[in-house]
Motif scaffolding. Sequence first.
Motif, PDB file in Angstrom:
ATOM      1  N   GLU A  47       0.825  -1.209   0.000  1.00 32.45           N
ATOM      2  CA  GLU A  47       0.000   0.000   0.000  1.00 32.45           C
ATOM      3  C   GLU A  47       0.859   1.258   0.000  1.00 32.45           C
ATOM      4  O   GLU A  47       0.590   2.205  -0.734  1.00 32.45           O
ATOM      5  CB  GLU A  47      -0.899   0.017   1.239  1.00 32.45           C
ATOM      6  N   MET A  48       1.871   1.274   0.840  1.00 29.98           N
ATOM      7  CA  MET A  48       2.681   2.475   1.006  1.00 29.98           C
ATOM      8  C   MET A  48       3.534   2.777  -0.214  1.00 29.98           C
ATOM      9  O   MET A  48       3.648   3.927  -0.626  1.00 29.98           O
ATOM     10  CB  MET A  48       3.572   2.349   2.236  1.00 29.98           C
ATOM     11  N   TYR A  49       4.153   1.744  -0.778  1.00 32.84           N
ATOM     12  CA  TYR A  49       5.111   1.953  -1.866  1.00 32.84           C
ATOM     13  C   TYR A  49       4.622   1.500  -3.234  1.00 32.84           C
ATOM     14  O   TYR A  49       5.291   1.746  -4.234  1.00 32.84           O
ATOM     15  CB  TYR A  49       6.426   1.239  -1.542  1.00 32.84           C
ATOM     16  N   GLY A  50       3.503   0.784  -3.302  1.00 38.46           N
ATOM     17  CA  GLY A  50       3.010   0.287  -4.577  1.00 38.46           C
ATOM     18  C   GLY A  50       3.873  -0.813  -5.162  1.00 38.46           C
ATOM     19  O   GLY A  50       3.897  -1.025  -6.371  1.00 38.46           O
ATOM     20  N   VAL A  51       4.584  -1.512  -4.282  1.00 33.24           N
ATOM     21  CA  VAL A  51       5.474  -2.596  -4.703  1.00 33.24           C
ATOM     22  C   VAL A  51       4.803  -3.922  -4.363  1.00 33.24           C
ATOM     23  O   VAL A  51       4.542  -4.205  -3.194  1.00 33.24           O
ATOM     24  CB  VAL A  51       6.841  -2.495  -3.978  1.00 33.24           C
ATOM     25  N   PRO A  52       4.518  -4.739  -5.377  1.00 29.77           N
ATOM     26  CA  PRO A  52       3.893  -6.021  -5.082  1.00 29.77           C
ATOM     27  C   PRO A  52       4.855  -6.976  -4.369  1.00 29.77           C
ATOM     28  O   PRO A  52       6.040  -7.019  -4.688  1.00 29.77           O
ATOM     29  CB  PRO A  52       3.518  -6.573  -6.463  1.00 29.77           C
ATOM     30  N   ILE A  53       4.308  -7.673  -3.394  1.00 32.24           N
ATOM     31  CA  ILE A  53       5.086  -8.685  -2.670  1.00 32.24           C
ATOM     32  C   ILE A  53       4.232  -9.932  -2.635  1.00 32.24           C
ATOM     33  O   ILE A  53       3.341 -10.068  -1.794  1.00 32.24           O
ATOM     34  CB  ILE A  53       5.426  -8.222  -1.239  1.00 32.24           C
ATOM     35  N   ASP A  54       4.475 -10.841  -3.584  1.00 37.16           N
ATOM     36  CA  ASP A  54       3.672 -12.059  -3.611  1.00 37.16           C
ATOM     37  C   ASP A  54       4.189 -13.054  -2.577  1.00 37.16           C
ATOM     38  O   ASP A  54       5.216 -12.850  -1.949  1.00 37.16           O
ATOM     39  CB  ASP A  54       3.592 -12.656  -5.014  1.00 37.16           C
ATOM     40  N   ASP A  55       3.447 -14.135  -2.393  1.00 35.11           N
ATOM     41  CA  ASP A  55       3.764 -15.100  -1.339  1.00 35.11           C
ATOM     42  C   ASP A  55       5.153 -15.722  -1.502  1.00 35.11           C
ATOM     43  O   ASP A  55       5.848 -15.948  -0.506  1.00 35.11           O
ATOM     44  CB  ASP A  55       2.713 -16.203  -1.284  1.00 35.11           C
ATOM     45  N   ASP A  56       5.559 -15.995  -2.742  1.00 34.40           N
ATOM     46  CA  ASP A  56       6.884 -16.581  -2.957  1.00 34.40           C
ATOM     47  C   ASP A  56       7.991 -15.636  -2.520  1.00 34.40           C
ATOM     48  O   ASP A  56       8.978 -16.060  -1.918  1.00 34.40           O
ATOM     49  CB  ASP A  56       7.087 -16.948  -4.431  1.00 34.40           C
ATOM     50  N   VAL A  57       7.828 -14.356  -2.828  1.00 37.97           N
ATOM     51  CA  VAL A  57       8.815 -13.356  -2.418  1.00 37.97           C
ATOM     52  C   VAL A  57       8.805 -13.215  -0.902  1.00 37.97           C
ATOM     53  O   VAL A  57       9.852 -13.214  -0.258  1.00 37.97           O
ATOM     54  CB  VAL A  57       8.533 -11.992  -3.098  1.00 37.97           C
ATOM     55  N   LEU A  58       7.621 -13.129  -0.320  1.00 37.43           N
ATOM     56  CA  LEU A  58       7.486 -12.986   1.127  1.00 37.43           C
ATOM     57  C   LEU A  58       8.141 -14.156   1.854  1.00 37.43           C
ATOM     58  O   LEU A  58       8.849 -13.962   2.847  1.00 37.43           O
ATOM     59  CB  LEU A  58       6.015 -12.871   1.509  1.00 37.43           C
ATOM     60  N   ASP A  59       7.934 -15.353   1.346  1.00 44.02           N
ATOM     61  CA  ASP A  59       8.538 -16.542   1.962  1.00 44.02           C
ATOM     62  C   ASP A  59      10.060 -16.512   1.900  1.00 44.02           C
ATOM     63  O   ASP A  59      10.725 -17.136   2.723  1.00 44.02           O
ATOM     64  CB  ASP A  59       8.032 -17.818   1.288  1.00 44.02           C
ATOM     65  N   GLY A  60      10.612 -15.778   0.945  1.00 48.08           N
ATOM     66  CA  GLY A  60      12.063 -15.697   0.795  1.00 48.08           C
ATOM     67  C   GLY A  60      12.723 -14.660   1.684  1.00 48.08           C
ATOM     68  O   GLY A  60      13.950 -14.645   1.818  1.00 48.08           O
ATOM     69  N   PHE A  61      11.937 -13.797   2.313  1.00 42.93           N
ATOM     70  CA  PHE A  61      12.511 -12.790   3.199  1.00 42.93           C
ATOM     71  C   PHE A  61      13.040 -13.443   4.469  1.00 42.93           C
ATOM     72  O   PHE A  61      12.286 -14.076   5.199  1.00 42.93           O
ATOM     73  CB  PHE A  61      11.478 -11.735   3.599  1.00 42.93           C
ATOM     74  N   GLU A  62      14.339 -13.270   4.709  1.00 45.04           N
ATOM     75  CA  GLU A  62      14.927 -13.782   5.940  1.00 45.04           C
ATOM     76  C   GLU A  62      15.359 -12.657   6.861  1.00 45.04           C
ATOM     77  O   GLU A  62      15.279 -12.789   8.074  1.00 45.04           O
ATOM     78  CB  GLU A  62      16.115 -14.693   5.617  1.00 45.04           C
ATOM     79  N   THR A  63      15.831 -11.561   6.276  1.00 38.29           N
ATOM     80  CA  THR A  63      16.344 -10.455   7.080  1.00 38.29           C
ATOM     81  C   THR A  63      15.612  -9.156   6.748  1.00 38.29           C
ATOM     82  O   THR A  63      14.928  -9.061   5.725  1.00 38.29           O
ATOM     83  CB  THR A  63      17.847 -10.233   6.822  1.00 38.29           C
ATOM     84  N   VAL A  64      15.815  -8.183   7.600  1.00 34.75           N
ATOM     85  CA  VAL A  64      15.281  -6.845   7.337  1.00 34.75           C
ATOM     86  C   VAL A  64      15.859  -6.335   6.023  1.00 34.75           C
ATOM     87  O   VAL A  64      15.160  -5.722   5.219  1.00 34.75           O
ATOM     88  CB  VAL A  64      15.613  -5.896   8.513  1.00 34.75           C
ATOM     89  N   GLU A  65      17.130  -6.627   5.775  1.00 35.28           N
ATOM     90  CA  GLU A  65      17.779  -6.194   4.536  1.00 35.28           C
ATOM     91  C   GLU A  65      17.077  -6.764   3.311  1.00 35.28           C
ATOM     92  O   GLU A  65      16.944  -6.073   2.292  1.00 35.28           O
ATOM     93  CB  GLU A  65      19.253  -6.592   4.538  1.00 35.28           C
ATOM     94  N   ASP A  66      16.619  -8.011   3.375  1.00 29.50           N
ATOM     95  CA  ASP A  66      15.889  -8.617   2.258  1.00 29.50           C
ATOM     96  C   ASP A  66      14.629  -7.815   1.931  1.00 29.50           C
ATOM     97  O   ASP A  66      14.319  -7.571   0.762  1.00 29.50           O
ATOM     98  CB  ASP A  66      15.485 -10.059   2.575  1.00 29.50           C
ATOM     99  N   VAL A  67      13.915  -7.402   2.962  1.00 28.82           N
ATOM    100  CA  VAL A  67      12.685  -6.640   2.767  1.00 28.82           C
ATOM    101  C   VAL A  67      12.997  -5.270   2.163  1.00 28.82           C
ATOM    102  O   VAL A  67      12.392  -4.863   1.173  1.00 28.82           O
ATOM    103  CB  VAL A  67      11.923  -6.478   4.107  1.00 28.82           C
ATOM    104  N   VAL A  68      13.962  -4.583   2.763  1.00 25.06           N
ATOM    105  CA  VAL A  68      14.348  -3.252   2.286  1.00 25.06           C
ATOM    106  C   VAL A  68      14.808  -3.326   0.830  1.00 25.06           C
ATOM    107  O   VAL A  68      14.389  -2.523  -0.004  1.00 25.06           O
ATOM    108  CB  VAL A  68      15.444  -2.633   3.177  1.00 25.06           C
TER     109      VAL A  68
END
Length: 76
Positions: A47-68
């Motif tokens: 919502e804030m950035y208009g960047v899609p984050i699908d479930d596969d991408v979300l599952d791959g996030f391990e660190t704060v750096e990955d999200v950023v």
Amino acid sequence: MRVLDVLVRLFCTKYGCEPEDVVMAASLDELNIAPHEREDMAMFLEEMYGVPIDDDVLDGFETVEDVVAHVEDNLT
């Protein structure tokens, strides 16, 4: 506002993290960000950035750096 600053605010206000713990190298597991909170985080960032984050991408996030990195790399 920088993506990291947004995450610090979100993690501290909604998920009970301490600001000094929300650093780029911190893992989401170390911060005790539960799966439902990760989904909430993804919806907030979409919502804030208009960047899609699908479930596969979300599952791959391990660190704060990955999200950023994902958000910054996909900003238009």
